[in-house]
Design an enzyme around this catalytic site. Structure first.
Site, mmCIF file in Angstrom:
data_model
loop_
_atom_site.group_PDB
_atom_site.id
_atom_site.type_symbol
_atom_site.label_atom_id
_atom_site.label_comp_id
_atom_site.label_asym_id
_atom_site.label_seq_id
_atom_site.Cartn_x
_atom_site.Cartn_y
_atom_site.Cartn_z
ATOM 1 N N LYS A 48 39.461 9.781 -101.137
ATOM 2 C CA LYS A 48 39.287 11.229 -101.236
ATOM 3 C C LYS A 48 39.165 11.664 -102.695
ATOM 4 C CE LYS A 48 41.726 11.923 -96.887
ATOM 5 N NZ LYS A 48 42.986 12.230 -96.195
ATOM 6 N N GLN A 92 49.107 14.209 -97.602
ATOM 7 C CA GLN A 92 48.673 13.043 -96.826
ATOM 8 C C GLN A 92 49.741 12.673 -95.795
ATOM 9 O OE1 GLN A 92 45.588 11.430 -97.103
ATOM 10 N NE2 GLN A 92 46.260 10.300 -95.301
ATOM 11 N N ASP A 115 43.157 21.131 -95.394
ATOM 12 C CA ASP A 115 43.193 20.222 -94.238
ATOM 13 C C ASP A 115 43.255 21.013 -92.921
ATOM 14 O OD1 ASP A 115 42.778 17.571 -94.345
ATOM 15 O OD2 ASP A 115 44.883 16.967 -94.504
#
Ligand code: NAP
Length: 282
Positions: A48, A92, A115
């Site tokens: 990412k 994450q 996200d």
């Protein structure tokens, strides 16, 4: 036809890079929080941040130890929430077991939740409001369909899986009165009956179960469209939820694993970060 998710994602990342290059002054910035030593997470975060760098988006990673407490994590989130130079915050997952993941995700400022996992953004998605953030994998699936010129309006779509990360949001996107939506959506899960019949009746199948090669040749009608979200490790090989080799000739469109939905997830993270940047400066 095999949908080349890698090529479509590369094209999107190129478009993002061109948009970022036109920005004078402060560039968009993604702050990533990685807690603990989960090896696959380290690989995902690397991918990412590299993709950000390639597109000209600034990124940094806050590495926290496996022993981090929920309060310590929340303190880090708060710092990023109040940092004006940070447009997107990515926590994450998975997190070590002493941390309540929902509590941590809900601490992220909704306007930086690239996200799309904050309940506020889930609500916006359900209500069809376009200024919220949609989780990257479902967003990537819709983009794959749109960019492959696959019409969803009036088509019967079966979503296999009902997770907050994939199944629920893709079902909502596909039922939305919007481009890439207007489908008649059925959602199935592990308690559903007659999955074979549901598959056979569907024009488009989105498989997001985490069950290796679950969808076999006999379950699908000729000319179907299959988007395989599954990532399953068998020995050293990664396979999807679909028996790709047996189905690639029978389907009108099918995504491979790897190289289908996976690369789109990263492209959509960049896209959400850029969206956040423009919304925050306007
Ligand atoms: P998840 O949270 O484990 O959810 C799986 C869903 O599938 C659940 O709703 C479950 O039903 C359903 N399911 C499981 N077995 C089933 C069966 N035999 N028949 C029907 N439904 C069944 O997983 P997830 O996070 O949504 O991820 C799904 C898959 O996509 C995984 O393989 C994951 O690795 C992959 N993934 C890929 C990407 C990418 O970028 N390509 C991103 C995210 C996830 P219940 O609710 O009844 O348990």
């Amino acid at each position: 036809m095999i949908i080349d998710g890698k090529a479509i994602a590369a094209q999107i990342e190129k478009e993002i890079k061109e948009k970022v290059a036109k920005i004078h002054g402060r560039k968009p910035c993604l702050g990533v929080i990685l807690v603990g030593n989960h090896a696959p997470s380290q690989i995902y975060v690397n991918r990412k941040t590299k993709a950000c760098e390639a597109a000209g988006i600034r990124s940094f990673t806050k590495n926290l130890s496996e022993a981090t407490t929920e309060q310590e994590l929340i303190n880090v989130i708060d710092v990023l929430n109040s940092d004006d130079a940070v447009d997107g915050i990515l926590l994450q997952l998975p997190l070590p077991k002493q941390i309540n993941a929902n509590a941590a995700l809900q601490r992220i400022a909704p306007e930086k939740d690239v996200d799309g996992l904050h309940p506020y953004n889930f609500g916006k998605l359900l209500m069809g409001e376009k200024d919220g953030f949609v989780p990257c994998t479902p967003l990537g699936i819709r983009e794959l369909l749109i960019r492959s010129n696959i019409e969803t309006t009036g088509r019967k779509v079966l979503v296999l899986g009902r997770s907050n990360l994939v199944g629920k949001p893709i079902a909502v996107l596909l039922m939305q009165n919007a481009i890439g939506g207007n489908a008649t959506v059925t959602v199935a899960h592990s308690k559903s009956q007659n999955i074979k019949e549901l598959c056979f009746n569907a024009d488009i199948i989105i498989a997001a179960m985490g069950q290796p090669k679950f969808i076999t040749q006999d379950m699908v009608k000729k000319g179907s469209i299959i988007i395989d979200v599954g990532i399953n490790k068998i020995g050293n090989t990664i396979v999807g939820d679909v028996d790709f080799d047996a189905l690639k000739e029978k389907c009108a469109f099918i995504t491979p694993v790897p190289g289908g939905v996976g690369p789109m997830t990263i492209a959509m993270l960049l896209s959400n970060t850029l969206k956040s940047y423009f919304q925050r400066i306007s």
